[in-house]
Design a protein around this motif. Structure first.
Motif, PDB file in Angstrom:
ATOM      1  N   ASN A   8       0.840  -1.186   0.000  1.00 11.78           N
ATOM      2  CA  ASN A   8       0.000   0.000   0.000  1.00 11.78           C
ATOM      3  C   ASN A   8       0.886   1.250   0.000  1.00 11.78           C
ATOM      4  OD1 ASN A   8      -2.116   1.737   0.138  1.00 11.78           O
ATOM      5  ND2 ASN A   8      -2.642   1.301   2.264  1.00 11.78           N
ATOM      6  N   ILE A   9       1.315   1.647  -1.208  1.00 11.17           N
ATOM      7  CA  ILE A   9       2.140   2.839  -1.364  1.00 11.17           C
ATOM      8  C   ILE A   9       1.693   3.536  -2.650  1.00 11.17           C
ATOM      9  CG2 ILE A   9       3.971   1.564  -2.555  1.00 11.17           C
ATOM     10  CD1 ILE A   9       5.990   3.486  -1.235  1.00 11.17           C
ATOM     11  N   SER A  10       1.605   4.835  -2.585  1.00  8.01           N
ATOM     12  CA  SER A  10       1.176   5.570  -3.775  1.00  8.01           C
ATOM     13  C   SER A  10       2.301   5.575  -4.810  1.00  8.01           C
ATOM     14  CB  SER A  10       0.807   7.012  -3.405  1.00  8.01           C
ATOM     15  OG  SER A  10       1.970   7.751  -3.076  1.00  8.01           O
ATOM     16  N   PHE A  15       7.860   6.538  -6.577  1.00 11.13           N
ATOM     17  CA  PHE A  15       8.828   7.217  -7.436  1.00 11.13           C
ATOM     18  C   PHE A  15       9.809   8.046  -6.608  1.00 11.13           C
ATOM     19  CE2 PHE A  15       5.612   6.582 -10.882  1.00 11.13           C
ATOM     20  CZ  PHE A  15       6.398   5.744 -11.642  1.00 11.13           C
ATOM     21  N   LYS A  16       9.339   8.702  -5.565  1.00 10.53           N
ATOM     22  CA  LYS A  16      10.232   9.459  -4.682  1.00 10.53           C
ATOM     23  C   LYS A  16      11.246   8.528  -4.025  1.00 10.53           C
ATOM     24  CE  LYS A  16       7.118  13.243  -3.428  1.00 10.53           C
ATOM     25  NZ  LYS A  16       6.323  13.821  -2.317  1.00 10.53           N
ATOM     26  N   LEU A  17      10.788   7.366  -3.603  1.00 12.20           N
ATOM     27  CA  LEU A  17      11.659   6.376  -2.969  1.00 12.20           C
ATOM     28  C   LEU A  17      12.730   5.893  -3.951  1.00 12.20           C
ATOM     29  CD1 LEU A  17      12.109   4.526  -0.441  1.00 12.20           C
ATOM     30  CD2 LEU A  17      10.587   2.890  -1.565  1.00 12.20           C
ATOM     31  N   ILE A  18      12.317   5.565  -5.166  1.00 10.65           N
ATOM     32  CA  ILE A  18      13.267   5.086  -6.171  1.00 10.65           C
ATOM     33  C   ILE A  18      14.265   6.181  -6.523  1.00 10.65           C
ATOM     34  CG2 ILE A  18      13.550   4.191  -8.509  1.00 10.65           C
ATOM     35  CD1 ILE A  18      10.693   2.956  -8.205  1.00 10.65           C
ATOM     36  N   ILE A  55      14.459  -3.970  -8.878  1.00 11.74           N
ATOM     37  CA  ILE A  55      13.256  -4.646  -8.365  1.00 11.74           C
ATOM     38  C   ILE A  55      12.151  -3.625  -8.111  1.00 11.74           C
ATOM     39  CG2 ILE A  55      12.313  -6.008  -6.452  1.00 11.74           C
ATOM     40  CD1 ILE A  55      14.196  -7.609  -8.343  1.00 11.74           C
ATOM     41  N   LEU A  56      12.493  -2.496  -7.497  1.00  9.60           N
ATOM     42  CA  LEU A  56      11.487  -1.461  -7.233  1.00  9.60           C
ATOM     43  C   LEU A  56      10.908  -0.889  -8.519  1.00  9.60           C
ATOM     44  CD1 LEU A  56      13.073   0.491  -4.236  1.00  9.60           C
ATOM     45  CD2 LEU A  56      10.978  -0.885  -4.210  1.00  9.60           C
TER      46      LEU A  56
END
Length: 116
Positions: A8-10, A15-18, A55-56
């Motif tokens: 459950n992630i927007s 995209f910010k995480l990557i 992977i992400l």
């Protein structure tokens, strides 16, 4: 406890995480590069952040080819000529370009697989 394996992630947060991971990898690669210029073998220090990034982005582990890795590393080499301490915008732009390229490669790969 739920057995639901969904994440459950927007998309925006993903995209910010990557982008953040790519920026971190670029910074690490820049430091490794500078250390290698002084003659230090940085091979044992490698973090392999790229594996998690792939992977992400949506690659299945089995589909991460040497060609994709080589493209990624070629892009990360662009950080060697950047001033990463004073130009955060250039670092963010490079990471965005890399993410765009990875997404394009992923989409091409899986669209070809669907056609087979």
């Amino acid at each position: 406890m739920s057995k639901n394996n969904s994440l459950n992630i927007s998309f925006e947060d993903l995209f910010k995480l990557i982008i953040g991971f790519i920026i971190d990898d670029l910074k690490v690669q820049k430091h490794y590069y500078n250390l290698s210029l002084s003659g230090l073998d940085t091979t044992p220090l490698q973090l392999n952040l790229h594996d998690g990034i792939f992977i992400l982005v949506g690659f299945k582990e089995i589909d991460i080819t040497e060609e994709i890795k080589q493209w990624y590393f070629k892009q990360t080499e662009r950080v060697f000529t950047m001033d990463i301490t004073n130009d955060e915008k250039a670092l963010r732009n490079l990471s965005s370009e890399i993410l765009e390229g990875l997404l394009k490669a992923r989409n091409n790969l899986y669209s070809q697989k669907r056609k087979q």
